[in-house]
Design a protein around this motif. Structure first.
Motif, PDB file in Angstrom:
ATOM      1  N   UNK A   1      -8.805  19.924  -9.167  1.00  0.00           N
ATOM      2  CA  UNK A   1      -8.450  18.183  -8.711  1.00  0.00           C
ATOM      3  C   UNK A   1     -10.368  17.546  -7.615  1.00  0.00           C
ATOM      4  N   UNK A   2     -11.135  17.275  -7.923  1.00  0.00           N
ATOM      5  CA  UNK A   2     -11.797  15.932  -7.012  1.00  0.00           C
ATOM      6  C   UNK A   2     -11.497  15.238  -6.054  1.00  0.00           C
ATOM      7  N   UNK A   3     -11.556  15.420  -5.068  1.00  0.00           N
ATOM      8  CA  UNK A   3     -10.355  14.464  -4.346  1.00  0.00           C
ATOM      9  C   UNK A   3     -11.488  13.402  -3.507  1.00  0.00           C
ATOM     10  N   UNK A   4     -11.374  12.178  -3.043  1.00  0.00           N
ATOM     11  CA  UNK A   4     -12.543  11.681  -2.209  1.00  0.00           C
ATOM     12  C   UNK A   4     -12.150  11.714  -1.084  1.00  0.00           C
ATOM     13  N   UNK A   5     -13.203  10.862  -0.555  1.00  0.00           N
ATOM     14  CA  UNK A   5     -13.039  10.844   1.258  1.00  0.00           C
ATOM     15  C   UNK A   5     -12.063   9.848   1.163  1.00  0.00           C
ATOM     16  N   UNK A   6     -12.695   9.477   3.053  1.00  0.00           N
ATOM     17  CA  UNK A   6     -12.483   7.966   3.050  1.00  0.00           C
ATOM     18  C   UNK A   6     -10.437   7.636   4.059  1.00  0.00           C
ATOM     19  N   UNK A   7     -10.316   6.610   4.126  1.00  0.00           N
ATOM     20  CA  UNK A   7      -9.148   6.793   5.334  1.00  0.00           C
ATOM     21  C   UNK A   7      -8.528   5.892   4.228  1.00  0.00           C
ATOM     22  N   UNK A   8      -8.345   5.638   2.973  1.00  0.00           N
ATOM     23  CA  UNK A   8      -7.458   5.240   2.167  1.00  0.00           C
ATOM     24  C   UNK A   8      -6.743   6.577   1.978  1.00  0.00           C
TER      25      UNK A   8
ATOM     26  N   UNK B   1       0.844  -0.720   0.116  1.00  0.00           N
ATOM     27  CA  UNK B   1       0.249  -0.177   0.024  1.00  0.00           C
ATOM     28  C   UNK B   1       1.008   1.386   0.633  1.00  0.00           C
ATOM     29  N   UNK B   2       2.244   1.136   0.494  1.00  0.00           N
ATOM     30  CA  UNK B   2       2.600   2.418   0.826  1.00  0.00           C
ATOM     31  C   UNK B   2       3.517   2.894  -1.231  1.00  0.00           C
ATOM     32  N   UNK B   3       3.583   2.020  -1.653  1.00  0.00           N
ATOM     33  CA  UNK B   3       4.080   1.749  -3.225  1.00  0.00           C
ATOM     34  C   UNK B   3       2.859   2.803  -3.406  1.00  0.00           C
ATOM     35  N   UNK B   4       1.482   2.039  -3.285  1.00  0.00           N
ATOM     36  CA  UNK B   4       0.294   2.645  -4.411  1.00  0.00           C
ATOM     37  C   UNK B   4       0.497   4.062  -3.720  1.00  0.00           C
ATOM     38  N   UNK B   5       0.796   4.322  -2.670  1.00  0.00           N
ATOM     39  CA  UNK B   5       0.155   5.355  -2.460  1.00  0.00           C
ATOM     40  C   UNK B   5       1.318   6.660  -2.887  1.00  0.00           C
ATOM     41  N   UNK B   6       2.346   6.177  -2.917  1.00  0.00           N
ATOM     42  CA  UNK B   6       3.408   6.817  -3.407  1.00  0.00           C
ATOM     43  C   UNK B   6       3.214   7.169  -5.115  1.00  0.00           C
ATOM     44  N   UNK B   7       2.826   6.182  -5.938  1.00  0.00           N
ATOM     45  CA  UNK B   7       2.344   6.129  -7.003  1.00  0.00           C
ATOM     46  C   UNK B   7       1.103   7.769  -7.249  1.00  0.00           C
ATOM     47  N   UNK B   8       0.283   7.188  -6.808  1.00  0.00           N
ATOM     48  CA  UNK B   8      -0.922   7.391  -6.597  1.00  0.00           C
ATOM     49  C   UNK B   8      -0.810   8.850  -6.512  1.00  0.00           C
ATOM     50  N   UNK B   9       0.073   9.295  -5.664  1.00  0.00           N
ATOM     51  CA  UNK B   9       0.362  10.540  -5.486  1.00  0.00           C
ATOM     52  C   UNK B   9       1.205  11.673  -6.234  1.00  0.00           C
ATOM     53  N   UNK B  10       1.762  10.556  -7.419  1.00  0.00           N
ATOM     54  CA  UNK B  10       2.791  11.043  -8.086  1.00  0.00           C
ATOM     55  C   UNK B  10       2.266  11.396  -9.420  1.00  0.00           C
ATOM     56  N   UNK B  11       1.065  10.854  -9.421  1.00  0.00           N
ATOM     57  CA  UNK B  11      -0.003  10.626 -10.700  1.00  0.00           C
ATOM     58  C   UNK B  11      -0.314  12.000 -10.628  1.00  0.00           C
ATOM     59  N   UNK B  12      -1.746  12.244  -9.015  1.00  0.00           N
ATOM     60  CA  UNK B  12      -2.164  12.991  -9.278  1.00  0.00           C
ATOM     61  C   UNK B  12      -1.619  14.239  -8.986  1.00  0.00           C
ATOM     62  N   UNK B  13      -0.873  14.623  -8.907  1.00  0.00           N
ATOM     63  CA  UNK B  13      -0.052  15.985  -9.146  1.00  0.00           C
ATOM     64  C   UNK B  13       0.898  16.103 -10.356  1.00  0.00           C
ATOM     65  N   UNK B  14       1.039  15.093 -11.187  1.00  0.00           N
ATOM     66  CA  UNK B  14       1.547  15.342 -12.341  1.00  0.00           C
ATOM     67  C   UNK B  14       0.706  15.741 -12.797  1.00  0.00           C
ATOM     68  N   UNK B  15      -0.805  15.269 -12.696  1.00  0.00           N
ATOM     69  CA  UNK B  15      -2.064  15.469 -14.324  1.00  0.00           C
ATOM     70  C   UNK B  15      -2.282  16.803 -13.596  1.00  0.00           C
ATOM     71  N   UNK B  16      -2.408  17.703 -12.279  1.00  0.00           N
ATOM     72  CA  UNK B  16      -2.489  18.688 -11.599  1.00  0.00           C
ATOM     73  C   UNK B  16      -1.503  19.818 -12.427  1.00  0.00           C
ATOM     74  N   UNK B  17      -0.541  19.720 -12.467  1.00  0.00           N
ATOM     75  CA  UNK B  17       0.778  20.449 -12.636  1.00  0.00           C
ATOM     76  C   UNK B  17       0.646  20.283 -13.945  1.00  0.00           C
TER      77      UNK B  17
END
Length: 233
Positions: A42-49, A15-31
Motif C-alpha cells: 500500500x503506497x500511502x500519501x501524506x498531508x492532512x486530508x 468529507x466524512x462520507x468521503x473518508x468512509x468510502x475511501x477507507x472501504x475502497x482501500x481496505x477492499x483492494x488490499x484484501x
C-alpha cells in the motif's frame, strides 16, 4: 493542447462520507490483493486530508500481517518531525491490528538525500506491485512530490524509468524542503490508483480539459492502472 479527463468523479455529500468510502475502497483492494497474491503493498500519501481515512482503516479487518505500507512521498526529515509523512502514517494507520503491517520507509537517518532515495528503493520494490496507491493532488497540479518546474520532474514522470524513488530538490516555489518521491513508473505498478480530492479548486483542476503541463495529467492519461477520483467539497 488540453487533455480531456474522461475519468468521472465519485462525489460525496460530506468529507466524512468521503473518508468512509475511501477507507472501504482501500481496505477492499488490499484484501483482494492478498487473496490473489498472498501479500500486498500500500503506497500511502501524506498531508492532512488522508489522516481520517487512515484512522478508519486502522480499525477495519484486513490481513494486515501480509501488507507492507510505504509512502508515495516524504519530506527529508526524521519521523519525529511534525512534517514527516512516516510519522503521520505511524500515528494514524499503523495502530491496533494494523500495526501488524510492515513499513518500508523513504527517509533514512545518517545518509545523504540521494543515498536515502537509493536505499528506499529496495523496500518500495519489495512492496510492489501495490494492491492500491492513494494519492492527493495539489492546486498546482503536483502529486506525490513531483512538482511543476522541478529539475527532476521529467525523470519522475518517465514511465520507463528504472528508478522507483527520486531525491527531489527544494525549488521555487515548491517544494520548500528536500523531498523523496516515488516515480510515476513505481506508482503505476498497481491495479488501482485512488485520487483523494477535496474542495472546488482541485475539482476544477481535474475537470474537463486538463493542462498537459500539470504533473497530474500524467496520472490521468496513463493506461497501466485504473484511476478512481473520490471528491467532496
Amino acid at each position: 493542447m488540453a487533455q480531456k479527463n474522461t475519468i468521472g468523479f465519485e462525489t460525496f455529500g460530506s468529507r466524512e462520507d468521503l473518508y468512509d468510502a475511501a477507507a472501504s475502497i482501500l481496505v477492499g483492494a488490499l484484501t483482494t490483493a492478498v487473496a490473489t497474491h498472498g501479500k500486498a503493498g500500500f503506497a500511502a500519501t501524506g498531508g492532512t486530508t488522508p489522516a481520517p481515512v487512515y484512522d478508519r482503516m486502522a480499525g477495519m479487518t484486513a490481513p494486515w500481517d501480509k501488507i507492507t505500507v510505504t509512502l508515495t512521498d516524504e519530506r527529508f526529515v526524521p519521523p519525529s518531525d511534525p512534517g514527516s509523512n512516516e510519522g503521520l502514517v505511524r500515528r494514524h494507520l499503523l495502530t491496533g491490528e494494523a500495526a501488524k503491517a510492515e513499513f518500508a520507509p523513504l527517509f533514512f537517518e545518517g545518509v545523504t538525500h540521494e543515498e536515502s532515495a537509493l536505499k528506499a528503493q529496495d523496500g518500495v520494490d519489495a512492496a510492489a506491485p501495490f494492491g492500491v496507491v492513494l494519492l492527493g493532488v495539489g492546486v498546482d497540479g503536483h502529486f506525490a512530490s513531483l512538482f511543476p518546474g522541478n529539475p527532476v520532474l521529467a525523470r519522475g514522470l518517465d514511465l520507463h524509468s528504472e528508478r522507483s524513488v527520486l531525491a527531489v530538490p527544494a525549488g521555487d516555489p515548491a517544494p520548500d524542503i528536500q523531498r523523496l518521491s516515488l516515480t510515476l513508473a513505481a506508482l503505476t505498478r498497481t491495479d488501482l490508483i485512488v485520487l483523494l480530492v477535496t474542495g472546488a479548486a482541485k475539482k476544477a483542476l481535474l475537470e474537463g480539459d486538463v493542462d498537459p503541463a500539470l504533473p497530474v495529467a500524467a496520472i490521468l492519461k496513463q493506461d497501466r492502472a485504473k484511476v478512481r477520483i473520490l471528491w467532496a467539497e
